[in-house]
Design a protein around this motif. Sequence first.
Motif, mmCIF file in Angstrom:
data_model
loop_
_atom_site.group_PDB
_atom_site.id
_atom_site.type_symbol
_atom_site.label_atom_id
_atom_site.label_comp_id
_atom_site.label_asym_id
_atom_site.label_seq_id
_atom_site.Cartn_x
_atom_site.Cartn_y
_atom_site.Cartn_z
ATOM 1 N N ALA A 136 -14.320 -59.370 -29.679
ATOM 2 C CA ALA A 136 -13.461 -60.533 -29.425
ATOM 3 C C ALA A 136 -13.062 -60.475 -27.955
ATOM 4 C CB ALA A 136 -12.244 -60.508 -30.338
ATOM 5 N N SER A 137 -14.053 -60.676 -27.084
ATOM 6 C CA SER A 137 -13.869 -60.431 -25.649
ATOM 7 C C SER A 137 -12.955 -61.435 -24.965
ATOM 8 C CB SER A 137 -15.221 -60.369 -24.940
ATOM 9 O OG SER A 137 -15.942 -61.564 -25.131
ATOM 10 N N ALA A 138 -12.626 -62.525 -25.621
ATOM 11 C CA ALA A 138 -11.659 -63.467 -25.035
ATOM 12 C C ALA A 138 -10.234 -62.943 -25.189
ATOM 13 C CB ALA A 138 -11.779 -64.832 -25.693
ATOM 14 N N ARG A 139 -10.049 -61.997 -26.093
ATOM 15 C CA ARG A 139 -8.704 -61.487 -26.379
ATOM 16 C C ARG A 139 -8.505 -60.019 -26.035
ATOM 17 N NH1 ARG A 139 -6.812 -64.177 -32.042
ATOM 18 N NH2 ARG A 139 -7.216 -66.339 -31.458
ATOM 19 N N SER A 140 -9.580 -59.312 -25.792
ATOM 20 C CA SER A 140 -9.513 -57.880 -25.502
ATOM 21 C C SER A 140 -10.692 -57.532 -24.599
ATOM 22 C CB SER A 140 -9.586 -57.115 -26.826
ATOM 23 O OG SER A 140 -9.013 -55.864 -26.730
ATOM 24 N N PRO A 141 -10.598 -56.469 -23.799
ATOM 25 C CA PRO A 141 -11.717 -56.144 -22.897
ATOM 26 C C PRO A 141 -13.044 -56.023 -23.653
ATOM 27 C CG PRO A 141 -9.807 -54.814 -22.360
ATOM 28 C CD PRO A 141 -9.481 -55.525 -23.638
ATOM 29 N N GLU A 142 -14.079 -56.638 -23.107
ATOM 30 C CA GLU A 142 -15.375 -56.702 -23.778
ATOM 31 C C GLU A 142 -15.932 -55.331 -24.115
ATOM 32 O OE1 GLU A 142 -18.840 -56.981 -20.513
ATOM 33 O OE2 GLU A 142 -17.493 -58.703 -20.500
ATOM 34 N N ASN A 143 -16.614 -55.279 -25.247
ATOM 35 C CA ASN A 143 -17.306 -54.071 -25.692
ATOM 36 C C ASN A 143 -16.409 -52.848 -25.791
ATOM 37 O OD1 ASN A 143 -19.883 -55.192 -26.161
ATOM 38 N ND2 ASN A 143 -20.384 -55.088 -24.006
ATOM 39 N N THR A 144 -15.140 -53.045 -26.115
ATOM 40 C CA THR A 144 -14.237 -51.926 -26.386
ATOM 41 C C THR A 144 -14.011 -51.856 -27.891
ATOM 42 O OG1 THR A 144 -12.270 -53.312 -26.143
ATOM 43 C CG2 THR A 144 -13.026 -52.121 -24.172
ATOM 44 N N MET A 145 -13.552 -50.723 -28.368
ATOM 45 C CA MET A 145 -13.247 -50.619 -29.799
ATOM 46 C C MET A 145 -12.168 -51.628 -30.172
ATOM 47 S SD MET A 145 -15.303 -48.630 -31.347
ATOM 48 C CE MET A 145 -14.545 -48.203 -32.905
ATOM 49 N N LEU A 196 -13.983 -54.945 -30.588
ATOM 50 C CA LEU A 196 -14.855 -54.934 -31.753
ATOM 51 C C LEU A 196 -14.047 -54.938 -33.048
ATOM 52 C CD1 LEU A 196 -17.472 -52.377 -30.406
ATOM 53 C CD2 LEU A 196 -17.643 -54.867 -30.398
ATOM 54 N N THR A 197 -12.944 -54.196 -33.060
ATOM 55 C CA THR A 197 -12.069 -54.179 -34.233
ATOM 56 C C THR A 197 -11.456 -55.554 -34.462
ATOM 57 O OG1 THR A 197 -11.602 -51.833 -33.888
ATOM 58 C CG2 THR A 197 -10.037 -53.063 -35.248
ATOM 59 N N LEU A 198 -11.021 -56.196 -33.392
ATOM 60 C CA LEU A 198 -10.453 -57.535 -33.507
ATOM 61 C C LEU A 198 -11.511 -58.530 -33.994
ATOM 62 C CD1 LEU A 198 -7.964 -59.300 -33.170
ATOM 63 C CD2 LEU A 198 -8.562 -59.558 -30.747
ATOM 64 N N ALA A 199 -12.728 -58.389 -33.521
ATOM 65 C CA ALA A 199 -13.807 -59.268 -33.982
ATOM 66 C C ALA A 199 -14.027 -59.106 -35.485
ATOM 67 C CB ALA A 199 -15.094 -58.978 -33.225
ATOM 68 N N CYS A 200 -13.900 -57.892 -35.991
ATOM 69 C CA CYS A 200 -14.043 -57.674 -37.433
ATOM 70 C C CYS A 200 -12.941 -58.392 -38.204
ATOM 71 C CB CYS A 200 -14.014 -56.178 -37.757
ATOM 72 S SG CYS A 200 -15.550 -55.333 -37.371
ATOM 73 N N ALA A 201 -11.754 -58.443 -37.628
ATOM 74 C CA ALA A 201 -10.635 -59.116 -38.297
ATOM 75 C C ALA A 201 -10.763 -60.633 -38.241
ATOM 76 C CB ALA A 201 -9.321 -58.679 -37.659
ATOM 77 N N LEU A 202 -11.412 -61.162 -37.195
ATOM 78 C CA LEU A 202 -11.453 -62.605 -36.977
ATOM 79 C C LEU A 202 -12.780 -63.272 -37.333
ATOM 80 C CD1 LEU A 202 -9.692 -62.693 -33.485
ATOM 81 C CD2 LEU A 202 -8.664 -63.153 -35.731
ATOM 82 N N PHE A 219 -19.789 -58.570 -35.195
ATOM 83 C CA PHE A 219 -19.792 -58.601 -33.735
ATOM 84 C C PHE A 219 -21.180 -58.311 -33.201
ATOM 85 C CE2 PHE A 219 -18.192 -54.449 -35.111
ATOM 86 C CZ PHE A 219 -19.096 -53.584 -34.511
ATOM 87 N N GLU A 220 -21.379 -58.772 -31.992
ATOM 88 C CA GLU A 220 -22.601 -58.521 -31.234
ATOM 89 C C GLU A 220 -22.191 -57.716 -30.024
ATOM 90 O OE1 GLU A 220 -24.715 -59.016 -27.592
ATOM 91 O OE2 GLU A 220 -22.834 -60.044 -27.992
ATOM 92 N N GLY A 239 -18.444 -51.130 -38.134
ATOM 93 C CA GLY A 239 -19.096 -52.209 -38.879
ATOM 94 C C GLY A 239 -19.256 -51.872 -40.346
ATOM 95 N N ALA A 240 -19.635 -50.630 -40.641
ATOM 96 C CA ALA A 240 -19.829 -50.215 -42.031
ATOM 97 C C ALA A 240 -18.504 -50.214 -42.792
ATOM 98 C CB ALA A 240 -20.472 -48.835 -42.076
ATOM 99 N N ARG A 241 -17.451 -49.666 -42.175
ATOM 100 C CA ARG A 241 -16.136 -49.632 -42.840
ATOM 101 C C ARG A 241 -15.624 -51.036 -43.124
ATOM 102 N NH1 ARG A 241 -15.606 -45.721 -39.092
ATOM 103 N NH2 ARG A 241 -14.329 -46.978 -37.704
ATOM 104 N N ALA A 242 -15.880 -51.953 -42.201
ATOM 105 C CA ALA A 242 -15.386 -53.326 -42.354
ATOM 106 C C ALA A 242 -16.332 -54.183 -43.192
ATOM 107 C CB ALA A 242 -15.195 -53.968 -40.977
ATOM 108 N N GLY A 243 -17.549 -53.671 -43.472
ATOM 109 C CA GLY A 243 -18.529 -54.450 -44.203
ATOM 110 C C GLY A 243 -18.994 -55.652 -43.418
ATOM 111 N N HIS A 244 -19.102 -55.490 -42.087
ATOM 112 C CA HIS A 244 -19.438 -56.606 -41.202
ATOM 113 C C HIS A 244 -20.801 -56.426 -40.549
ATOM 114 C CE1 HIS A 244 -15.355 -57.798 -41.782
ATOM 115 N NE2 HIS A 244 -15.443 -58.781 -40.900
ATOM 116 N N VAL A 245 -21.321 -57.516 -40.045
ATOM 117 C CA VAL A 245 -22.580 -57.543 -39.327
ATOM 118 C C VAL A 245 -22.383 -56.938 -37.939
ATOM 119 C CG1 VAL A 245 -24.321 -59.062 -38.305
ATOM 120 C CG2 VAL A 245 -23.319 -59.614 -40.543
ATOM 121 N N VAL A 246 -23.310 -56.068 -37.545
ATOM 122 C CA VAL A 246 -23.346 -55.527 -36.192
ATOM 123 C C VAL A 246 -24.702 -55.918 -35.610
ATOM 124 C CG1 VAL A 246 -23.281 -53.445 -34.766
ATOM 125 C CG2 VAL A 246 -21.910 -53.563 -36.863
#
Length: 111
Positions: free
Chosen positions: A9-18, A21-27, A31-32, A102-109
């Motif tokens: 979620a690079s618009a809300r947190s520094p790109e490619n940081t945990m 990525l964690t925020l992207a899983c929530a929203l 993530f890519e 990604g595995a813990r969140a059950g999300h696409v990586v």
Amino acid sequence: MLFVGHRGASARSPENTMAALTLACALSDGFECDLQQLRSGNLVTLHDATLWRTATFPNRNGLASLFLRACPVGWLDDAAVADADVGNGEAPPRVDEIMGLGARAGHVVAF
């Protein structure tokens, strides 16, 4: 249709940081992110071929910091990259960390 966070979620947190990525899983559905290979062969989450645009090295003096930021990531060892601050005091995440997230969140990586 899937919605994925580009570089997290690079618009809300520094790109490619945990944090991003964690925020992207929530929203979103996942993530890519981009991977770069270090000298050791290990993979870390970075978009650019150098750390120039995205990192600082707060524990290194000015000249060493400039060198590490300008050097191709593939020339750097794991310890040097672990010293990088790509946002909020975070080092670039390793591929095992993001796959675990990604595995813990059950999300696409996607890479």
